[in-house]
Design a protein around this motif. Structure first.
Motif, short mmCIF file in Angstrom:
data_model
loop_
_atom_site.label_atom_id
_atom_site.label_comp_id
_atom_site.label_asym_id
_atom_site.label_seq_id
_atom_site.Cartn_x
_atom_site.Cartn_y
_atom_site.Cartn_z
N VAL A 188 0.85 -1.20 0.00
CA VAL A 188 0.00 0.00 0.00
C VAL A 188 0.89 1.25 0.00
O VAL A 188 0.63 2.22 -0.73
CB VAL A 188 -0.93 0.02 1.24
CG1 VAL A 188 -1.68 1.35 1.33
CG2 VAL A 188 -1.91 -1.15 1.19
N ASN A 189 1.95 1.19 0.78
CA ASN A 189 2.79 2.38 0.95
C ASN A 189 3.62 2.75 -0.28
O ASN A 189 4.26 3.80 -0.31
CB ASN A 189 3.70 2.21 2.17
CG ASN A 189 2.92 2.35 3.46
OD1 ASN A 189 1.85 2.99 3.48
ND2 ASN A 189 3.42 1.77 4.54
N ALA A 190 3.60 1.87 -1.28
CA ALA A 190 4.30 2.19 -2.53
C ALA A 190 3.41 2.96 -3.50
O ALA A 190 3.87 3.37 -4.57
CB ALA A 190 4.79 0.90 -3.19
N PRO A 227 2.60 6.40 2.87
CA PRO A 227 3.26 6.22 1.57
C PRO A 227 4.67 6.80 1.56
O PRO A 227 4.90 7.90 2.07
CB PRO A 227 2.36 6.97 0.60
CG PRO A 227 1.03 7.06 1.28
CD PRO A 227 1.31 7.10 2.75
N ALA A 228 5.61 6.01 0.98
CA ALA A 228 7.01 6.43 0.96
C ALA A 228 7.20 7.61 0.01
O ALA A 228 7.96 8.53 0.29
CB ALA A 228 7.88 5.26 0.51
N ASP A 229 6.52 7.56 -1.12
CA ASP A 229 6.66 8.60 -2.13
C ASP A 229 5.28 8.82 -2.77
O ASP A 229 5.08 8.56 -3.94
CB ASP A 229 7.69 8.14 -3.18
CG ASP A 229 7.88 9.17 -4.28
OD1 ASP A 229 7.58 10.36 -4.05
OD2 ASP A 229 8.29 8.77 -5.39
N GLY A 230 4.35 9.23 -1.94
CA GLY A 230 2.98 9.38 -2.41
C GLY A 230 2.20 10.23 -1.44
O GLY A 230 2.70 10.61 -0.38
N ALA A 231 0.95 10.50 -1.80
CA ALA A 231 0.10 11.36 -0.97
C ALA A 231 -0.86 10.51 -0.14
O ALA A 231 -1.44 9.55 -0.64
CB ALA A 231 -0.69 12.29 -1.88
#
Ligand code: 6PG
Length: 244
Positions: A188-190, A227-231
């Motif tokens: 999910v966090n990707a 998210p590591a690189d997301g909103a």
């Protein structure tokens, strides 16, 4: 709102649904314009049903390039697809059977049969779609939150919370006496965008804990979502946000 810009509070559940349908349509348009496709993982449970119904209605449906939409699922219950408890069935009735999304673009997560095999099968399906990336890069993951703080089928004190490598896990949920299949937190966090929908007074205390209490993801799995690189956005109604 004192919690910061990522929590948006709406008057009621209907307004949350309208805003979520709007966000879906906007992200679909942007993703298709930028990359030629829109990949979304749908949430189960009751809260998103009215979002799906709105998306199927003329106001939103006509704005969405359905043939470019690829539909996935965040989790599934241990039931066949025609069962009243099936997340697939709900999404299918409320949305998928009513719009021009090609059947080949609908990636059902199997609930019937062996949960571990279903998890492996779904991970293979995701890998076939996302290629040899380290993690799936969904354009949008929609999530709900249970009143115990679970999200997708990441329930408190369950094994899948510890998963660091798999994209999809079979998760035994003791309090339900049942298996679930679920995306893992790192999967999910990707994502590029994660949207939580939370409504109703029954979730107010837990929402406060998830957003404000000390980090304790074994007890509050929704805290794993970052998210590591997301909103990351939370859309809540006034009742659910009452304690924030
Ligand atoms: C499911 C879910 C689950 C759900 C929450 C909230 O399969 O049940 O995907 O994580 O989102 O339990 O459910 P409600 O929206 O019904 O409260």
């Amino acid at each position: 709102m004192s919690d910061g810009p990522h929590v948006r509070v709406f008057a009621d559940a209907a307004e949350v649904a309208r805003a979520a349908a709007g966000r879906f349509a906007e992200l679909a348009a942007r993703s298709v314009a930028e990359r030629g496709a829109f990949s979304v993982a749908l949430a189960g449970g009751n809260t998103p049903r009215s979002v799906y119904e709105l998306l199927a209605g003329s106001e939103f449906s006509e704005k969405i390039d359905w043939p470019s939409v690829h539909v996935f699922f965040g989790d599934e219950r241990a039931v066949p697809p025609d069962d009243a408890e099936s997340n697939y069935r709900m999404a299918s009735e409320a949305l998928l059977s009513r719009v021009r999304v090609p059947p080949a673009n609908v990636h059902r997560m199997k609930g019937e049969g062996d949960a571990a095999a279903n998890a492996r099968l779904y991970e293979d399906e995701l890998r076939a779609f996302f290629g040899d990336a380290a993690w799936p890069r969904f354009d949008l993951v929609m999530l709900g939150m249970g009143d115990d703080g679970h999200t997708a089928s990441l329930f408190p004190s369950t094994a899948a919370l510890e998963e660091r490598r798999a994209w999809v896990a079979a998760n035994w949920v003791e309090k339900l006496g049942a298996w679930r299949v679920t995306l893992t937190a790192p999967a999910v966090n990707a994502a590029r965008n994660v949207l939580f929908l939370v409504t109703g007074a029954g979730k107010a205390a837990r929402l406060r804990e998830v957003l404000r209490a000390r980090r304790d993801p074994a007890r509050l799995p929704s805290q794993l979502i970052s998210p590591a690189d997301g909103a990351l956005e939370w859309f809540a109604d006034r009742a659910a946000a009452a304690d924030l």
